[in-house]
Design an enzyme around this catalytic site. Structure first.
Site, PDB file in Angstrom:
ATOM      1  N   TYR A   1      -9.840 -10.724   9.541  1.00  0.00           N
ATOM      2  CA  TYR A   1     -10.202 -11.198   8.212  1.00  0.00           C
ATOM      3  C   TYR A   1     -10.495 -12.701   8.195  1.00  0.00           C
ATOM      4  O   TYR A   1     -11.214 -13.188   7.326  1.00  0.00           O
ATOM      5  CB  TYR A   1      -9.091 -10.863   7.211  1.00  0.00           C
ATOM      6  CG  TYR A   1      -8.969  -9.380   6.957  1.00  0.00           C
ATOM      7  CD1 TYR A   1      -9.968  -8.682   6.285  1.00  0.00           C
ATOM      8  CD2 TYR A   1      -7.865  -8.670   7.397  1.00  0.00           C
ATOM      9  CE1 TYR A   1      -9.874  -7.325   6.054  1.00  0.00           C
ATOM     10  CE2 TYR A   1      -7.757  -7.306   7.171  1.00  0.00           C
ATOM     11  CZ  TYR A   1      -8.764  -6.633   6.505  1.00  0.00           C
ATOM     12  OH  TYR A   1      -8.668  -5.288   6.285  1.00  0.00           O
TER      13      TYR A   1
ATOM     14  N   GLU B   1     -15.109   3.411   9.509  1.00  0.00           N
ATOM     15  CA  GLU B   1     -15.639   4.465  10.375  1.00  0.00           C
ATOM     16  C   GLU B   1     -15.629   5.839   9.710  1.00  0.00           C
ATOM     17  O   GLU B   1     -14.748   6.147   8.902  1.00  0.00           O
ATOM     18  CB  GLU B   1     -14.796   4.556  11.658  1.00  0.00           C
ATOM     19  CG  GLU B   1     -14.892   3.340  12.551  1.00  0.00           C
ATOM     20  CD  GLU B   1     -14.096   3.490  13.834  1.00  0.00           C
ATOM     21  OE1 GLU B   1     -14.107   2.546  14.643  1.00  0.00           O
ATOM     22  OE2 GLU B   1     -13.454   4.552  14.031  1.00  0.00           O
TER      23      GLU B   1
ATOM     24  N   HIS C   1      -0.931   0.223   5.562  1.00  0.00           N
ATOM     25  CA  HIS C   1      -1.481   1.137   6.566  1.00  0.00           C
ATOM     26  C   HIS C   1      -0.590   2.377   6.773  1.00  0.00           C
ATOM     27  O   HIS C   1      -0.259   2.740   7.898  1.00  0.00           O
ATOM     28  CB  HIS C   1      -1.718   0.432   7.895  1.00  0.00           C
ATOM     29  CG  HIS C   1      -2.797  -0.618   7.834  1.00  0.00           C
ATOM     30  ND1 HIS C   1      -3.312  -1.214   8.946  1.00  0.00           N
ATOM     31  CD2 HIS C   1      -3.463  -1.168   6.785  1.00  0.00           C
ATOM     32  CE1 HIS C   1      -4.241  -2.094   8.591  1.00  0.00           C
ATOM     33  NE2 HIS C   1      -4.345  -2.077   7.274  1.00  0.00           N
TER      34      HIS C   1
ATOM     35  N   GLN D   1       0.814  -1.211   0.000  1.00  0.00           N
ATOM     36  CA  GLN D   1       0.000   0.000   0.000  1.00  0.00           C
ATOM     37  C   GLN D   1       0.851   1.267   0.000  1.00  0.00           C
ATOM     38  O   GLN D   1       0.321   2.372   0.102  1.00  0.00           O
ATOM     39  CB  GLN D   1      -0.934   0.000   1.216  1.00  0.00           C
ATOM     40  CG  GLN D   1      -1.928  -1.147   1.200  1.00  0.00           C
ATOM     41  CD  GLN D   1      -2.707  -1.279   2.490  1.00  0.00           C
ATOM     42  OE1 GLN D   1      -2.570  -0.489   3.418  1.00  0.00           O
ATOM     43  NE2 GLN D   1      -3.530  -2.317   2.572  1.00  0.00           N
TER      44      GLN D   1
END
Length: 326
Positions: A221, A200, A107, A42
């Site tokens: 997960y 959220e 992340h 990522q």
């Protein structure tokens, strides 16, 4: 994405390229002098944003996964100025503490926004180190606040404490990939990925704890619980959450004229389902959640100077423009 005053569009690409699209959608060659990134997992070149007084100072800000010589990386913020097809006067204004660099490639966050007083806010994910989101001694899982040149504001909530990093504005976040300023209240709103379930929407409050991973509406997960707690003492609740997860990403309060009924509504990007959500908010409550567009993985949202909505999509990578149906 970020629109320049002349209507051209700056576009960051994960592999480390920063390009400019003209009014006809034609892409420039990659800009020179962009800092090297760790384009893995990522990580890569992440957000791009303009200083609110860009017309006067020309500052462009980027967030990226900064690669260290040992292969570890962390979210960094740099700024530079556009000259021809290159960034000049590039300066690193934030890098994480040395101990927070990690071999994990996920992340990172990361969004950049400015408030009305030109303070710079940016997000950093927990980097896969869940407990560190609750530690004030690490930069992981936090929203941070700086002056526009990287200096630390004296009124940040943890300034002066030996057991906390002075850049921290709020903590207890998993992977915040959306930040936006409410056009009427000036409040900071944030979206962050839950694990399996529990994406959220939060209204960010100075110095507050948003709970991850001590509380969550999601699970691992593999279906096992992370915790059985959804509430905790001294921990704020999300204003809204999605079950199942939508892969929540960028957010943008719409302030244009082209979609007049959307004014001050919150546009929310979805990666998992490739959807654009429109949320109506009233006094911090979500009154309505409507899907207004569906296509590929939706990474970013920008309102253009023409009042139209521009979306950055993945697989295949493209920029699309939404126009009113009537």
């Amino acid at each position: 994405m970020a629109f320049l005053p002349d209507g051209r569009l700056l576009i960051s690409e994960r592999e480390g390229r920063l390009r400019i699209a003209d009014a006809n959608g034609q892409l420039s060659a990659p800009l020179d002098n962009v800092p090297p990134v760790r384009a893995e997992g990522q990580g890569g070149l992440l957000d791009v944003a303009l200083h609110p007084q860009y017309a006067d100072n020309g500052w462009i800000y980027i967030s990226y996964s900064q690669l260290r010589s040992d292969g570890d990386s962390f979210t960094a913020i740099a700024r530079g100025q556009l000259e021809g097809n290159a960034l000049t006067n590039v300066k690193l204004i934030y890098q994480g503490p040395s101990d927070d660099f990690s071999g994990h490639a996920h992340h990172y966050g990361s969004r950049i926004i400015f408030d009305a007083d030109n303070y710079l806010f940016f997000s950093v994910g927990d980097r896969g180190q869940r407990p560190e989101a609750q530690l004030l001694t690490t930069a992981n899982g936090k929203i941070h606040r700086l002056h526009d040149d990287g200096r630390i504001p004296e009124d940040n909530p943890f300034v002066g404490r030996d057991d906390a990093l002075p850049t921290i504005w709020s903590y207890g976040h998993r992977n915040p990939q959306g930040l936006a300023i409410h056009p009427q209240t000036g409040e900071i709103w944030e979206t962050e990925h839950g694990p399996r379930g529990g994406d959220e929407l939060n209204r960010i409050v100075k110095g507050e704890n948003f709970g991850w991973p001590a509380i969550t509406y999601g699970i691992n997960y593999n279906g096992t619980p992370i915790t059985y707690k959804t509430h905790g003492e001294g921990m704020l609740q999300p204003h809204y959450y999605w079950l199942p997860s939508i892969g929540v990403c960028a957010i943008e309060f719409y302030e244009g004229d082209a979609f007049s009924r959307w004014r001050d509504n919150l546009l929310v990007a979805s990666l998992a389902f490739g959807r654009l959500h429109r949320l109506q908010l009233e006094e911090g409550r979500v009154l309505h959640d409507e899907i207004v567009f569906e296509s590929g993985r939706l990474r970013d949202i920008e309102t253009g100077p023409d009042g139209l909505v521009y979306l950055a999509l993945e697989k295949p990578g493209r920029i699309v423009r939404l126009v009113p149906a009537d």
